[in-house]
Design a protein around this motif. Structure first.
Motif, PDB file in Angstrom:
ATOM      1  N   LEU A  86      52.610  32.193  13.397  1.00  0.00           N
ATOM      2  CA  LEU A  86      51.704  32.654  12.412  1.00  0.00           C
ATOM      3  C   LEU A  86      50.991  33.949  12.904  1.00  0.00           C
ATOM      4  N   ALA A  87      50.444  33.603  14.126  1.00  0.00           N
ATOM      5  CA  ALA A  87      49.668  34.898  14.550  1.00  0.00           C
ATOM      6  C   ALA A  87      50.633  36.269  14.562  1.00  0.00           C
ATOM      7  N   GLU A  88      51.817  35.895  15.147  1.00  0.00           N
ATOM      8  CA  GLU A  88      53.015  37.143  15.190  1.00  0.00           C
ATOM      9  C   GLU A  88      53.463  37.608  13.579  1.00  0.00           C
ATOM     10  N   ALA A  89      53.408  36.723  12.658  1.00  0.00           N
ATOM     11  CA  ALA A  89      53.702  37.156  11.428  1.00  0.00           C
ATOM     12  C   ALA A  89      52.712  37.863  10.851  1.00  0.00           C
ATOM     13  N   ASN A  90      51.248  37.523  11.149  1.00  0.00           N
ATOM     14  CA  ASN A  90      50.358  38.177  10.472  1.00  0.00           C
ATOM     15  C   ASN A  90      50.208  39.404  11.063  1.00  0.00           C
ATOM     16  N   ALA A  91      50.475  39.717  12.441  1.00  0.00           N
ATOM     17  CA  ALA A  91      50.405  40.892  12.865  1.00  0.00           C
ATOM     18  C   ALA A  91      51.440  41.756  12.438  1.00  0.00           C
ATOM     19  N   LYS A  92      52.627  41.215  12.269  1.00  0.00           N
ATOM     20  CA  LYS A  92      53.726  42.130  11.860  1.00  0.00           C
ATOM     21  C   LYS A  92      53.262  42.364  10.434  1.00  0.00           C
ATOM     22  N   ALA A  93      52.665  41.535   9.547  1.00  0.00           N
ATOM     23  CA  ALA A  93      52.358  42.156   8.350  1.00  0.00           C
ATOM     24  C   ALA A  93      51.507  43.007   8.199  1.00  0.00           C
ATOM     25  N   ALA A  94      50.264  42.990   9.146  1.00  0.00           N
ATOM     26  CA  ALA A  94      49.379  44.117   9.203  1.00  0.00           C
ATOM     27  C   ALA A  94      49.865  45.285   9.679  1.00  0.00           C
ATOM     28  N   GLN A  95      50.756  45.421  10.406  1.00  0.00           N
ATOM     29  CA  GLN A  95      51.397  46.639  10.797  1.00  0.00           C
ATOM     30  C   GLN A  95      52.296  47.158   9.640  1.00  0.00           C
ATOM     31  N   ILE A  96      52.944  46.268   9.059  1.00  0.00           N
ATOM     32  CA  ILE A  96      53.847  46.855   7.841  1.00  0.00           C
ATOM     33  C   ILE A  96      52.869  47.491   6.943  1.00  0.00           C
ATOM     34  N   VAL A  97      51.699  46.796   6.519  1.00  0.00           N
ATOM     35  CA  VAL A  97      50.911  47.175   5.797  1.00  0.00           C
ATOM     36  C   VAL A  97      50.143  48.584   6.079  1.00  0.00           C
TER      37      VAL A  97
ATOM     38  N   ASP B  50      52.223  13.163  21.284  1.00  0.00           N
ATOM     39  CA  ASP B  50      51.141  13.896  21.427  1.00  0.00           C
ATOM     40  C   ASP B  50      51.465  15.217  22.050  1.00  0.00           C
ATOM     41  N   GLU B  51      52.142  15.185  23.128  1.00  0.00           N
ATOM     42  CA  GLU B  51      52.533  16.468  23.797  1.00  0.00           C
ATOM     43  C   GLU B  51      53.190  17.509  22.651  1.00  0.00           C
ATOM     44  N   ALA B  52      54.511  16.884  22.168  1.00  0.00           N
ATOM     45  CA  ALA B  52      55.387  17.624  21.356  1.00  0.00           C
ATOM     46  C   ALA B  52      54.550  18.044  20.238  1.00  0.00           C
ATOM     47  N   ARG B  53      53.608  17.232  19.741  1.00  0.00           N
ATOM     48  CA  ARG B  53      52.686  17.972  18.327  1.00  0.00           C
ATOM     49  C   ARG B  53      51.929  19.065  18.896  1.00  0.00           C
ATOM     50  N   LYS B  54      51.236  18.667  19.994  1.00  0.00           N
ATOM     51  CA  LYS B  54      50.501  19.990  20.406  1.00  0.00           C
ATOM     52  C   LYS B  54      51.463  21.139  20.784  1.00  0.00           C
ATOM     53  N   ALA B  55      52.592  21.082  21.312  1.00  0.00           N
ATOM     54  CA  ALA B  55      53.409  22.203  21.579  1.00  0.00           C
ATOM     55  C   ALA B  55      53.909  22.849  20.253  1.00  0.00           C
ATOM     56  N   ALA B  56      54.215  21.936  19.350  1.00  0.00           N
ATOM     57  CA  ALA B  56      54.774  22.416  17.921  1.00  0.00           C
ATOM     58  C   ALA B  56      53.624  23.174  17.253  1.00  0.00           C
ATOM     59  N   ASP B  57      52.243  22.719  17.457  1.00  0.00           N
ATOM     60  CA  ASP B  57      51.115  23.331  16.872  1.00  0.00           C
ATOM     61  C   ASP B  57      50.719  24.787  17.405  1.00  0.00           C
ATOM     62  N   ALA B  58      51.061  24.730  18.789  1.00  0.00           N
ATOM     63  CA  ALA B  58      50.839  26.019  19.511  1.00  0.00           C
ATOM     64  C   ALA B  58      51.806  27.025  18.955  1.00  0.00           C
ATOM     65  N   GLU B  59      53.101  26.599  18.972  1.00  0.00           N
ATOM     66  CA  GLU B  59      54.270  27.329  18.458  1.00  0.00           C
ATOM     67  C   GLU B  59      54.140  27.928  17.141  1.00  0.00           C
ATOM     68  N   LYS B  60      53.387  26.891  16.457  1.00  0.00           N
ATOM     69  CA  LYS B  60      52.948  27.281  14.871  1.00  0.00           C
ATOM     70  C   LYS B  60      52.209  28.315  14.834  1.00  0.00           C
ATOM     71  N   ASP B  61      51.023  28.231  15.868  1.00  0.00           N
ATOM     72  CA  ASP B  61      49.797  29.116  15.662  1.00  0.00           C
ATOM     73  C   ASP B  61      50.639  30.724  16.279  1.00  0.00           C
ATOM     74  N   ARG B  62      51.608  30.350  17.206  1.00  0.00           N
ATOM     75  CA  ARG B  62      51.935  31.629  17.769  1.00  0.00           C
ATOM     76  C   ARG B  62      52.863  32.382  16.729  1.00  0.00           C
TER      77      ARG B  62
END
Lengths: 72, 171
Positions: free
Chosen positions: B99-110, B85-97
């Motif tokens: 994703l957020a970073e990618a979205n921010a990068k994409a928004a900046q590029i646009v 569960d801990e590993a899954r939680k960490a993986a989900d948090a990393e995934k969200d991070r």
């Protein structure tokens, strides 16, 4: 003797030049005139008299108009 | 009895002697051997009892160990589940991070692309405007140069002499 130098565009005829000299003499009291031709003026004339320049050339007026257009 | 080779006259004495031998032997054996044998037997019984006790203890210990292992196993499962569960939680948090970073990068590029496009549009518009102004004035110069008349020149003169200042500039 107060001499005025009148620089004209090539398309200013002697008649028009005489008219300018007569009016200038009456208005500013110039006693002698010196004529010069400058094709850059495109039209009209420039008078140099008593340390002052009276510029009525088309080039200057077009330049002013052009500056206004570029400002917008 | 002769067929057996026994002398009848001697039999009671022999018998008696034999009996005595047996009794004597018994007494000797009992005296000499009984105690050690008894001791041996007692020792063996004690050993057997001890082994039985030891076996019982071992069985109890085995049972205890078994219980402990079962508990450990169960606990291990729980620990493994918790770790998963801990590993899954960490993986989900990393995934969200990520994703957020990618979205921010994409928004900046646009955003940068839009700004760049607007800048290029404004530059092109400005250049085009300048070309139009240049063209217009080139044409005006040529037209005026050839179309200006003496009357126009006289009007310029009238404008100069009728206005208080006219086209005056300092020399």
């Amino acid at each position: 003797m107060k001499t005025a130098k009148i620089v004209c565009a090539p398309n200013v005829s002697d008649d028009a030049y005489a008219y300018i000299c007569a009016r200038f003499a009456r208005r500013f009291g110039a006693e002698a005139f010196e004529r010069e031709t400058d094709a850059q003026l495109l039209g009209g004339f420039v008078v140099l008299f008593d340390g002052k320049v009276y510029d009525m050339s088309l080039r200057t007026q077009l330049s002013a108009l052009r500056a206004d257009c570029e400002k917008e | 009895m002769e067929s057996l080779g026994l002398d009848i006259t001697k039999v009671p004495i022999d018998l008696v002697l034999n009996l005595l031998n047996i009794v004597l032997l018994f007494l000797i054996v009992r005296t000499l051997a009984y105690k050690p044998i008894r001791k041996f037997m007692d020792a063996r019984t004690e050993r057997v009892n001890a082994e039985a006790r030891a076996a019982g203890e071992k069985a109890a210990e085995a049972e205890k160990l078994k219980a402990e292992y079962a508990a450990l196993l169960e606990n291990g499962e729980a620990v493994k589940q918790a770790q998963a569960d801990e590993a899954r939680k960490a993986a989900d948090a990393e995934k969200d991070r990520i994703l957020a970073e990618a979205n921010a990068k994409a928004a900046q590029i646009v955003r940068e692309a839009r700004e760049q496009a607007q800048k290029e549009h404004d530059e092109a518009l400005g250049a085009m405007r300048q070309d139009v102004v240049d063209l217009a004035f080139d044409i005006s110069e040529k037209l005026l140069e050839h179309s200006i008349t003496d009357d126009d020149t006289k009007k310029l003169a009238d404008r100069l002499f009728d206005s208080r200042v006219g086209g005056e500039e300092s020399a």
